[in-house]
Enzyme design. Structure first.
Site, PDB file in Angstrom:
ATOM      1  N   ASP A  29     137.784   2.828  55.521  1.00 24.96           N
ATOM      2  CA  ASP A  29     137.949   2.949  54.065  1.00 24.96           C
ATOM      3  C   ASP A  29     138.698   1.722  53.532  1.00 24.96           C
ATOM      4  O   ASP A  29     139.833   1.478  53.916  1.00 24.96           O
ATOM      5  CB  ASP A  29     138.758   4.216  53.734  1.00 24.96           C
ATOM      6  N   TYR A  34     142.632  -3.434  47.636  1.00 27.44           N
ATOM      7  CA  TYR A  34     143.492  -3.585  48.827  1.00 27.44           C
ATOM      8  C   TYR A  34     143.581  -5.033  49.313  1.00 27.44           C
ATOM      9  O   TYR A  34     144.403  -5.349  50.170  1.00 27.44           O
ATOM     10  CB  TYR A  34     142.978  -2.708  49.987  1.00 27.44           C
ATOM     11  N   LYS A  59     135.477   0.389  46.987  1.00 29.82           N
ATOM     12  CA  LYS A  59     135.674   0.984  45.645  1.00 29.82           C
ATOM     13  C   LYS A  59     135.756  -0.094  44.567  1.00 29.82           C
ATOM     14  O   LYS A  59     136.279  -1.183  44.825  1.00 29.82           O
ATOM     15  CB  LYS A  59     136.981   1.800  45.625  1.00 29.82           C
ATOM     16  N   HIS A  92     137.005   3.785  41.692  1.00 28.77           N
ATOM     17  CA  HIS A  92     138.342   4.028  42.268  1.00 28.77           C
ATOM     18  C   HIS A  92     139.188   5.006  41.441  1.00 28.77           C
ATOM     19  O   HIS A  92     139.841   5.890  41.993  1.00 28.77           O
ATOM     20  CB  HIS A  92     139.074   2.680  42.412  1.00 28.77           C
TER      21      HIS A  92
HETATM   22  N1  LIG Z   1     141.323   6.387  46.456  1.00 25.08           N
HETATM   23  C1  LIG Z   1     142.601   6.184  46.263  1.00 25.08           C
HETATM   24  O1  LIG Z   1     143.073   6.049  45.112  1.00 25.08           O
HETATM   25  C2  LIG Z   1     143.520   6.126  47.444  1.00 25.08           C
HETATM   26  C3  LIG Z   1     144.915   6.206  47.258  1.00 25.08           C
HETATM   27  C4  LIG Z   1     145.722   6.163  48.371  1.00 25.08           C
HETATM   28  C5  LIG Z   1     145.157   6.037  49.628  1.00 25.08           C
HETATM   29  N2  LIG Z   1     143.808   5.928  49.790  1.00 25.08           N
HETATM   30  C6  LIG Z   1     143.192   5.748  51.126  1.00 25.08           C
HETATM   31  O2  LIG Z   1     143.712   6.752  52.016  1.00 25.08           O
HETATM   32  C7  LIG Z   1     144.292   6.108  53.138  1.00 25.08           C
HETATM   33  C8  LIG Z   1     145.429   6.931  53.716  1.00 25.08           C
HETATM   34  O3  LIG Z   1     146.463   7.156  52.789  1.00 25.08           O
HETATM   35  P1  LIG Z   1     147.856   6.323  52.777  1.00 25.08           P
HETATM   36  O4  LIG Z   1     147.628   4.984  53.335  1.00 25.08           O
HETATM   37  O5  LIG Z   1     148.369   6.422  51.391  1.00 25.08           O
HETATM   38  O6  LIG Z   1     148.857   7.133  53.683  1.00 25.08           O
HETATM   39  P2  LIG Z   1     148.824   8.232  54.877  1.00 25.08           P
HETATM   40  O7  LIG Z   1     147.607   8.069  55.717  1.00 25.08           O
HETATM   41  O8  LIG Z   1     149.141   9.553  54.277  1.00 25.08           O
HETATM   42  O9  LIG Z   1     150.128   7.795  55.711  1.00 25.08           O
HETATM   43  C9  LIG Z   1     150.257   6.551  56.311  1.00 25.08           C
HETATM   44  C10 LIG Z   1     151.641   6.485  56.966  1.00 25.08           C
HETATM   45  O10 LIG Z   1     151.697   7.436  58.039  1.00 25.08           O
HETATM   46  C11 LIG Z   1     152.137   6.797  59.236  1.00 25.08           C
HETATM   47  N3  LIG Z   1     151.399   7.388  60.365  1.00 25.08           N
HETATM   48  C12 LIG Z   1     150.056   7.395  60.560  1.00 25.08           C
HETATM   49  N4  LIG Z   1     149.736   8.104  61.662  1.00 25.08           N
HETATM   50  C13 LIG Z   1     150.898   8.551  62.199  1.00 25.08           C
HETATM   51  C14 LIG Z   1     151.212   9.330  63.332  1.00 25.08           C
HETATM   52  N5  LIG Z   1     150.263   9.804  64.133  1.00 25.08           N
HETATM   53  N6  LIG Z   1     152.525   9.590  63.582  1.00 25.08           N
HETATM   54  C15 LIG Z   1     153.496   9.112  62.778  1.00 25.08           C
HETATM   55  N7  LIG Z   1     153.253   8.372  61.679  1.00 25.08           N
HETATM   56  C16 LIG Z   1     151.963   8.090  61.384  1.00 25.08           C
HETATM   57  C17 LIG Z   1     151.771   5.333  59.051  1.00 25.08           C
HETATM   58  O11 LIG Z   1     152.687   4.520  59.753  1.00 25.08           O
HETATM   59  P3  LIG Z   1     152.210   3.485  60.920  1.00 25.08           P
HETATM   60  O12 LIG Z   1     151.271   2.515  60.261  1.00 25.08           O
HETATM   61  O13 LIG Z   1     153.475   2.878  61.366  1.00 25.08           O
HETATM   62  O14 LIG Z   1     151.534   4.310  61.981  1.00 25.08           O
HETATM   63  C18 LIG Z   1     151.950   5.133  57.552  1.00 25.08           C
HETATM   64  O15 LIG Z   1     153.294   4.845  57.214  1.00 25.08           O
HETATM   65  C19 LIG Z   1     144.710   4.744  52.563  1.00 25.08           C
HETATM   66  O16 LIG Z   1     145.063   3.829  53.558  1.00 25.08           O
HETATM   67  C20 LIG Z   1     143.509   4.400  51.748  1.00 25.08           C
HETATM   68  O17 LIG Z   1     142.450   3.933  52.578  1.00 25.08           O
HETATM   69  C21 LIG Z   1     142.982   5.995  48.711  1.00 25.08           C
END
Ligand SMILES: NC(=O)c1ccc[n+]([C@@H]2O[C@H](COP(=O)([O-])OP(=O)(O)OC[C@H]3O[C@@H](n4cnc5c(N)ncnc54)[C@H](OP(=O)(O)O)[C@@H]3O)[C@@H](O)[C@H]2O)c1
Length: 255
Positions: A29, A34, A59, A92
């Site tokens: 994704d 980004y 997006k 997006h």
């Molecule tokens: N469409 C939209 O508007 C939108 C908005 C936000 C996000 N997104 C998408 O959704 C994806 C995921 O959401 P997000 O990036 O906001 O956050 P998330 O996936 O909820 O959390 C990421 C955090 O969790 C930690 N983490 C991941 N796996 C882990 C594990 N097994 N144990 C402990 N810690 C862990 C990571 O640290 P480490 O890297 O140190 O492992 C990072 O700090 C984004 O990257 C993006 O692609 C889309």
């Protein structure tokens, strides 16, 4: 299950995408916002995994919305990703006054065969209803924030009743909920981590999910969620963790 890449840029995006593809992920994704499409594209090519086996989501960013601007944004994303098609292209955010024209551009791209599927992100029921009335192609996906702490049950039911796949973003609330003792306890029962329990909850709800990690070990850990099942009581316990914990803008603020 896909790898999220928000906040990962340059080598910090390249290495995790490569690690994910090597450990079996086939869905990445990304988004023009980004600023990592170039690194994502390079990692996909260098992984040696054939392009047709990888599912790439990107997006249209808010400043690229409107029909002509979105068409142009698509070409730029393709170029940066070093590919000639996208698997899924999303609006997006539901930018007021522009989202319908943006979606119309996605319909054109779909008809031209340049994208395999089109959809939206951060659309609530109101935005979706407006879109159904105006569009010719029902969105395949609505990518929204979803976690046990932000269980948007009505939105999920609305989408599932219309065959719109919900993709859960920020399933760990950006890491904030991973220290929860109740999730640790549920995980212990299955020999799994809190992160794995959350991902399993998302999958069993019928959602796709795109956790982000920059660490190869955690990337692998997050993919190992297909060898256990949460029972009805465990799923219910997690449903009740809902506490409106939102880590990004509430889409309701978009008129
Ligand atoms: N469409 C939209 O508007 C939108 C908005 C936000 C996000 N997104 C998408 O959704 C994806 C995921 O959401 P997000 O990036 O906001 O956050 P998330 O996936 O909820 O959390 C990421 C955090 O969790 C930690 N983490 C991941 N796996 C882990 C594990 N097994 N144990 C402990 N810690 C862990 C990571 O640290 P480490 O890297 O140190 O492992 C990072 O700090 C984004 O990257 C993006 O692609 C889309």
């Amino acid at each position: 299950m896909g790898l999220g890449t928000y906040k990962l840029q340059g080598d910090m995006a390249y290495a995790p995408v490569l690690a994910a593809l090597q450990s079996g992920y086939r869905h990445i994704d990304t988004a023009s916002f980004y600023e990592n499409e170039e690194a994502v594209g390079r990692a996909i090519v260098d992984s040696g995994v054939p392009r047709e086996e990888v599912f790439i989501t990107s997006k249209v960013w808010n400043t690229e919305q409107g029909y002509e601007a979105a068409m142009k944004a698509f070409e730029s994303s393709l170029k940066r990703l070093n590919t000639d098609y996208l698997d899924l292209y999303l609006v997006h955010w539901p930018v007021t006054g522009k989202r319908l024209d943006t979606y119309r551009a996605l319909e054109t791209l779909y008809r031209e065969g340049r994208v395999q599927a089109i959809g939206v992100s951060n659309f609530n029921q109101r935005h979706l209803q407006e879109l159904y009335a105006a569009c010719q192609i029902i969105p395949a996906v609505d990518q929204v924030e979803m976690s046990p702490f932000l269980y948007q049950k009505e939105l999920l039911q609305h989408c599932q009743a219309r065959d719109v796949l919900v993709t859960a973003f920020s399933p760990f609330a950006r890491g904030r909920i991973l220290g929860d003792a109740r999730l640790a306890e549920l995980g212990r029962e299955h020999g799994k981590s809190p992160a794995q329990v959350i991902l399993r909850w998302c999958l069993q709800k019928g959602m796709a999910v795109i956790p982000r990690s920059s660490d190869p070990g955690r990337i692998r850990e997050n993919s190992q969620v297909f060898d256990f099942t949460l029972d009805r009581d465990e799923m219910l316990q997690m449903d009740f963790m809902h506490s409106e914990l939102r880590t990004t803008t509430d889409p309701d603020t978009y008129e």
